[in-house]
Design an enzyme around this catalytic site. Structure first.
Site, PDB file in Angstrom:
ATOM      1  N   ASN A   1    -126.983  25.535 -58.147  1.00 17.54           N
ATOM      2  CA  ASN A   1    -127.009  25.079 -56.746  1.00 17.54           C
ATOM      3  C   ASN A   1    -127.670  23.694 -56.666  1.00 17.54           C
ATOM      4  O   ASN A   1    -128.390  23.396 -55.719  1.00 17.54           O
ATOM      5  CB  ASN A   1    -127.750  26.113 -55.888  1.00 17.54           C
ATOM      6  CG  ASN A   1    -127.582  25.847 -54.411  1.00 17.54           C
ATOM      7  OD1 ASN A   1    -126.580  25.287 -53.972  1.00 17.54           O
ATOM      8  ND2 ASN A   1    -128.586  26.212 -53.623  1.00 17.54           N
TER       9      ASN A   1
ATOM     10  N   PHE B   1    -139.521  28.083 -59.228  1.00 22.44           N
ATOM     11  CA  PHE B   1    -138.691  27.876 -58.044  1.00 22.44           C
ATOM     12  C   PHE B   1    -137.335  28.580 -58.159  1.00 22.44           C
ATOM     13  O   PHE B   1    -136.694  28.833 -57.146  1.00 22.44           O
ATOM     14  CB  PHE B   1    -138.343  26.388 -57.871  1.00 22.44           C
ATOM     15  CG  PHE B   1    -139.483  25.497 -57.514  1.00 22.44           C
ATOM     16  CD1 PHE B   1    -139.979  25.465 -56.219  1.00 22.44           C
ATOM     17  CD2 PHE B   1    -140.057  24.660 -58.461  1.00 22.44           C
ATOM     18  CE1 PHE B   1    -141.014  24.611 -55.874  1.00 22.44           C
ATOM     19  CE2 PHE B   1    -141.091  23.798 -58.125  1.00 22.44           C
ATOM     20  CZ  PHE B   1    -141.576  23.783 -56.831  1.00 22.44           C
TER      21      PHE B   1
ATOM     22  N   SER C   1    -141.620  32.925 -49.664  1.00 21.60           N
ATOM     23  CA  SER C   1    -141.070  32.456 -48.393  1.00 21.60           C
ATOM     24  C   SER C   1    -141.720  33.186 -47.234  1.00 21.60           C
ATOM     25  O   SER C   1    -142.085  34.359 -47.357  1.00 21.60           O
ATOM     26  CB  SER C   1    -139.568  32.730 -48.391  1.00 21.60           C
ATOM     27  OG  SER C   1    -139.057  32.624 -47.084  1.00 21.60           O
TER      28      SER C   1
ATOM     29  N   TYR D   1    -132.087  38.836 -49.898  1.00 24.86           N
ATOM     30  CA  TYR D   1    -132.820  37.650 -50.349  1.00 24.86           C
ATOM     31  C   TYR D   1    -134.314  37.831 -50.102  1.00 24.86           C
ATOM     32  O   TYR D   1    -135.150  37.656 -50.998  1.00 24.86           O
ATOM     33  CB  TYR D   1    -132.300  36.400 -49.621  1.00 24.86           C
ATOM     34  CG  TYR D   1    -133.314  35.265 -49.590  1.00 24.86           C
ATOM     35  CD1 TYR D   1    -133.584  34.525 -50.731  1.00 24.86           C
ATOM     36  CD2 TYR D   1    -134.015  34.960 -48.412  1.00 24.86           C
ATOM     37  CE1 TYR D   1    -134.539  33.514 -50.698  1.00 24.86           C
ATOM     38  CE2 TYR D   1    -134.958  33.961 -48.373  1.00 24.86           C
ATOM     39  CZ  TYR D   1    -135.221  33.237 -49.524  1.00 24.86           C
ATOM     40  OH  TYR D   1    -136.167  32.251 -49.501  1.00 24.86           O
TER      41      TYR D   1
ATOM     42  N   LYS E   1    -137.870  38.285 -52.672  1.00 28.66           N
ATOM     43  CA  LYS E   1    -139.155  37.565 -52.598  1.00 28.66           C
ATOM     44  C   LYS E   1    -140.295  38.570 -52.483  1.00 28.66           C
ATOM     45  O   LYS E   1    -141.324  38.439 -53.150  1.00 28.66           O
ATOM     46  CB  LYS E   1    -139.176  36.611 -51.390  1.00 28.66           C
ATOM     47  CG  LYS E   1    -138.230  35.431 -51.506  1.00 28.66           C
ATOM     48  CD  LYS E   1    -138.647  34.481 -52.604  1.00 28.66           C
ATOM     49  CE  LYS E   1    -137.693  33.312 -52.770  1.00 28.66           C
ATOM     50  NZ  LYS E   1    -137.895  32.558 -54.009  1.00 28.66           N
TER      51      LYS E   1
ATOM     52  N   PHE F   1    -142.747  27.841 -45.119  1.00 30.53           N
ATOM     53  CA  PHE F   1    -142.111  27.980 -43.815  1.00 30.53           C
ATOM     54  C   PHE F   1    -140.771  27.231 -43.870  1.00 30.53           C
ATOM     55  O   PHE F   1    -139.927  27.585 -44.678  1.00 30.53           O
ATOM     56  CB  PHE F   1    -143.106  27.613 -42.700  1.00 30.53           C
ATOM     57  CG  PHE F   1    -144.015  28.813 -42.472  1.00 30.53           C
ATOM     58  CD1 PHE F   1    -144.951  29.190 -43.446  1.00 30.53           C
ATOM     59  CD2 PHE F   1    -143.848  29.640 -41.382  1.00 30.53           C
ATOM     60  CE1 PHE F   1    -145.706  30.353 -43.306  1.00 30.53           C
ATOM     61  CE2 PHE F   1    -144.604  30.799 -41.231  1.00 30.53           C
ATOM     62  CZ  PHE F   1    -145.531  31.156 -42.189  1.00 30.53           C
TER      63      PHE F   1
ATOM     64  N   ASN G   1    -128.801  26.248 -42.890  1.00 30.31           N
ATOM     65  CA  ASN G   1    -130.065  25.908 -42.224  1.00 30.31           C
ATOM     66  C   ASN G   1    -129.884  24.742 -41.258  1.00 30.31           C
ATOM     67  O   ASN G   1    -128.940  23.959 -41.367  1.00 30.31           O
ATOM     68  CB  ASN G   1    -131.141  25.594 -43.277  1.00 30.31           C
ATOM     69  CG  ASN G   1    -131.435  26.805 -44.148  1.00 30.31           C
ATOM     70  OD1 ASN G   1    -131.140  26.796 -45.334  1.00 30.31           O
ATOM     71  ND2 ASN G   1    -131.967  27.846 -43.557  1.00 30.31           N
TER      72      ASN G   1
ATOM     73  N   ARG H   1    -139.549  26.954 -35.016  1.00 32.56           N
ATOM     74  CA  ARG H   1    -139.883  27.114 -36.431  1.00 32.56           C
ATOM     75  C   ARG H   1    -140.929  26.086 -36.850  1.00 32.56           C
ATOM     76  O   ARG H   1    -141.078  25.032 -36.232  1.00 32.56           O
ATOM     77  CB  ARG H   1    -138.635  26.898 -37.313  1.00 32.56           C
ATOM     78  CG  ARG H   1    -137.551  27.934 -37.125  1.00 32.56           C
ATOM     79  CD  ARG H   1    -137.973  29.296 -37.639  1.00 32.56           C
ATOM     80  NE  ARG H   1    -136.909  30.284 -37.535  1.00 32.56           N
ATOM     81  CZ  ARG H   1    -136.652  31.010 -36.445  1.00 32.56           C
ATOM     82  NH1 ARG H   1    -137.364  30.831 -35.344  1.00 32.56           N
ATOM     83  NH2 ARG H   1    -135.681  31.906 -36.443  1.00 32.56           N
TER      84      ARG H   1
HETATM   85  C1  UD1 Z   1    -133.751  30.761 -42.693  1.00 36.82           C
HETATM   86  C2  UD1 Z   1    -133.655  32.151 -43.229  1.00 36.82           C
HETATM   87  C3  UD1 Z   1    -134.933  32.477 -43.998  1.00 36.82           C
HETATM   88  C4  UD1 Z   1    -135.120  31.469 -45.116  1.00 36.82           C
HETATM   89  C5  UD1 Z   1    -135.133  30.056 -44.532  1.00 36.82           C
HETATM   90  C6  UD1 Z   1    -135.136  29.034 -45.665  1.00 36.82           C
HETATM   91  C7  UD1 Z   1    -132.132  33.393 -41.770  1.00 36.82           C
HETATM   92  C8  UD1 Z   1    -132.014  34.452 -40.728  1.00 36.82           C
HETATM   93  N1  UD1 Z   1    -133.377  33.091 -42.167  1.00 36.82           N
HETATM   94  O1  UD1 Z   1    -134.869  30.698 -41.804  1.00 36.82           O
HETATM   95  O2  UD1 Z   1    -134.867  33.780 -44.516  1.00 36.82           O
HETATM   96  O3  UD1 Z   1    -136.324  31.712 -45.790  1.00 36.82           O
HETATM   97  O4  UD1 Z   1    -133.968  29.831 -43.746  1.00 36.82           O
HETATM   98  O5  UD1 Z   1    -135.355  27.759 -45.162  1.00 36.82           O
HETATM   99  O6  UD1 Z   1    -131.159  32.844 -42.228  1.00 36.82           O
HETATM  100  N2  UD1 Z   1    -130.238  27.137 -36.106  1.00 36.82           N
HETATM  101  C9  UD1 Z   1    -129.262  26.745 -35.213  1.00 36.82           C
HETATM  102  N3  UD1 Z   1    -128.059  26.324 -35.719  1.00 36.82           N
HETATM  103  C10 UD1 Z   1    -127.779  26.272 -37.041  1.00 36.82           C
HETATM  104  C11 UD1 Z   1    -128.794  26.664 -37.949  1.00 36.82           C
HETATM  105  C12 UD1 Z   1    -130.002  27.108 -37.451  1.00 36.82           C
HETATM  106  O7  UD1 Z   1    -129.463  26.790 -34.004  1.00 36.82           O
HETATM  107  O8  UD1 Z   1    -126.666  25.890 -37.419  1.00 36.82           O
HETATM  108  C13 UD1 Z   1    -131.560  27.561 -35.581  1.00 36.82           C
HETATM  109  C14 UD1 Z   1    -131.975  28.957 -35.978  1.00 36.82           C
HETATM  110  O9  UD1 Z   1    -131.517  29.901 -35.053  1.00 36.82           O
HETATM  111  C15 UD1 Z   1    -133.499  28.807 -35.991  1.00 36.82           C
HETATM  112  C16 UD1 Z   1    -133.730  27.371 -36.433  1.00 36.82           C
HETATM  113  O10 UD1 Z   1    -132.517  26.691 -36.130  1.00 36.82           O
HETATM  114  O11 UD1 Z   1    -134.036  28.980 -34.712  1.00 36.82           O
HETATM  115  C17 UD1 Z   1    -134.027  27.217 -37.913  1.00 36.82           C
HETATM  116  O12 UD1 Z   1    -133.021  27.880 -38.650  1.00 36.82           O
HETATM  117  P1  UD1 Z   1    -132.930  27.802 -40.255  1.00 36.82           P
HETATM  118  O13 UD1 Z   1    -133.009  26.396 -40.673  1.00 36.82           O
HETATM  119  O14 UD1 Z   1    -131.732  28.581 -40.679  1.00 36.82           O
HETATM  120  O15 UD1 Z   1    -134.268  28.512 -40.739  1.00 36.82           O
HETATM  121  P2  UD1 Z   1    -134.843  29.992 -40.424  1.00 36.82           P
HETATM  122  O16 UD1 Z   1    -133.983  30.736 -39.493  1.00 36.82           O
HETATM  123  O17 UD1 Z   1    -136.242  29.839 -40.006  1.00 36.82           O
END
Ligand code: UD1
Length: 336
Positions: A37, A82, A126, A150, A154, A179, A200, A232
């Site tokens: 990856n 990692f 995580s 996943y 962890k 975080f 993400n 977040r």
């Molecule tokens: C996600 C994972 C978490 C992982 C982390 C790694 C899930 C449910 N959780 O966390 O297990 O450890 O990534 O970095 O996948 N968002 C949008 N639109 C998008 C993408 C995200 O609105 O296209 C929002 C999400 O709803 C959230 C925030 O952005 O509120 C952050 O999302 P993301 O970056 O995916 O991180 P986590 O959800 O915190």
């Protein structure tokens, strides 16, 4: 004499930035990565940034015979682990792959560390281990649970490492609960480069910003937060990299057993705040629409970072604006 650190998954997003920081501080580095990856080009870029050399072993850690060569051929002082698969959605579809890969590679690593009498380990965990029932700010002593295969890997590895350290007290282990790592190196030549459609938030925004994707879907506008979107704890990847160095130094100076530390900024930002900050850095609007919530998401997540501050001297320096500015720089570089 400078210390030698084995970095598994050192070509990945957080791994590569941590390797830069290790080299800048004159550690000797050995990277083990199978590039499943990540891209091999990151290796030259790390050298370009640091003007330093290091060893690279391209191998699959599940192949214990191949992996053992790294230990036979080098005198290793500490390990930062990692390597691992990390896509939440994919782990739900392919749990076997996730359990086999993440657990087995860690078992191989620990067995080799035991055999070669290497005691110091920093493990890449995580904040996902805090599950969905805790109220933020999350503290290290809160109850833990997993909401995906996943996350379960962890959690299982954290538990394994606790048990192993109990039985073999010579092991000295820091579990770092990240975080939301974002941002890129200030040079703009290394950063996060996910395969396919990003899961993400930050990489997705970045791709909308550079025109690769049309519009961001904001998952949920009716959360109990100030603007209704998810909150977040975003941490700049270089602050996170420094957190690893501090943890490593702690292990070199003190027997801590097996201890967990949160690495975050200690405060949260909403999805809309991240979009605003990115727009400012880019000088252009990010197109988005608010859609349904993503299943498994919680409203708010941020760290209590007092333990890392007190015991490691950890403190984040970079702001959300810095994170977005560095991602824009990195996007401009990848677009060339
Ligand atoms: C996600 C994972 C978490 C992982 C982390 C790694 C899930 C449910 N959780 O966390 O297990 O450890 O990534 O970095 O996948 N968002 C949008 N639109 C998008 C993408 C995200 O609105 O296209 C929002 C999400 O709803 C959230 C925030 O952005 O509120 C952050 O999302 P993301 O970056 O995916 O991180 P986590 O959800 O915190």
């Amino acid at each position: 004499m400078s210390k030698t650190v084995l970095v598994t998954g050192g070509a990945g997003f957080i791994g590569s930035h941590t390797v830069v920081e290790l080299l800048e501080r004159n550690y000797k580095v050995i990277i083990v990565d199978n590039f499943s990856n990540s891209k091999e080009s990151v290796i030259d870029r790390i050298k370009q940034i640091t003007y330093k050399d290091f060893l690279l072993y391209k191998l699959n850690m599940l192949d214990k015979v191949a992996f053992s060569k790294v230990f036979i051929e080098n005198k290793i002082d500490s390990v930062i682990h990692f390597a691992g698969l990390k896509a939440v959605g994919e782990s739900v579809e392919k749990p076997l792959l996730y359990y086999r890969n993440n657990i087995d590679m860690t078992l191989n690593l620990i067995e080799l560390m035991e055999e070669f009498e290497i005691n110091n380990l920093v493990f890449s965990s995580s904040a996902t281990v805090y599950g969905v029932d805790n109220k933020p700010p999350f503290r290290e002593d809160m109850s833990l649970s997993a909401t995906s295969p996943y996350g379960a890997t962890k959690l299982m590895i954290e538990r394994m490492l606790n048990d192993i350290q109990n039985a073999y007290p010579e092991f000295n282990i820091a579990l770092l609960r990240y975080f939301n790592p974002v941002g890129a190196h200030k040079s703009g030549i290394i950063g996060e480069d996910p395969e396919g459609i990003p899961n993400n938030l930050m990489p997705y925004i970045a791709q909308v910003g550079s025109g690769v994707r049309q519009r961001l879907s904001v998952f949920g506008g009716d959360y109990e937060t100030d603007d209704g979107t998810g909150v977040r704890d975003y941490i700049h990847v270089m602050d996170l990299a420094i957190g690893h160095i501090l943890a490593l130094e702690k292990l070199q100076n003190e027997k801590i057993g097996c201890r967990a530390y949160n690495l975050g900024a200690g405060k949260g930002f909403s999805v809309l705040e991240v979009i605003k900050s990115y727009e400012k850095a880019l000088g252009k609007e990010i197109s988005y629409e608010i859609v349904e919530r993503r299943s498994g998401d919680i409203a708010k997540m941020f760290a209590d970072v007092s333990k890392a501050k007190e015991e490691l001297g950890f403190e984040t320096k970079k702001t959300l604006d810095n994170m977005c500015q560095d991602v824009v720089k990195w996007q401009n570089f990848t677009k060339r």
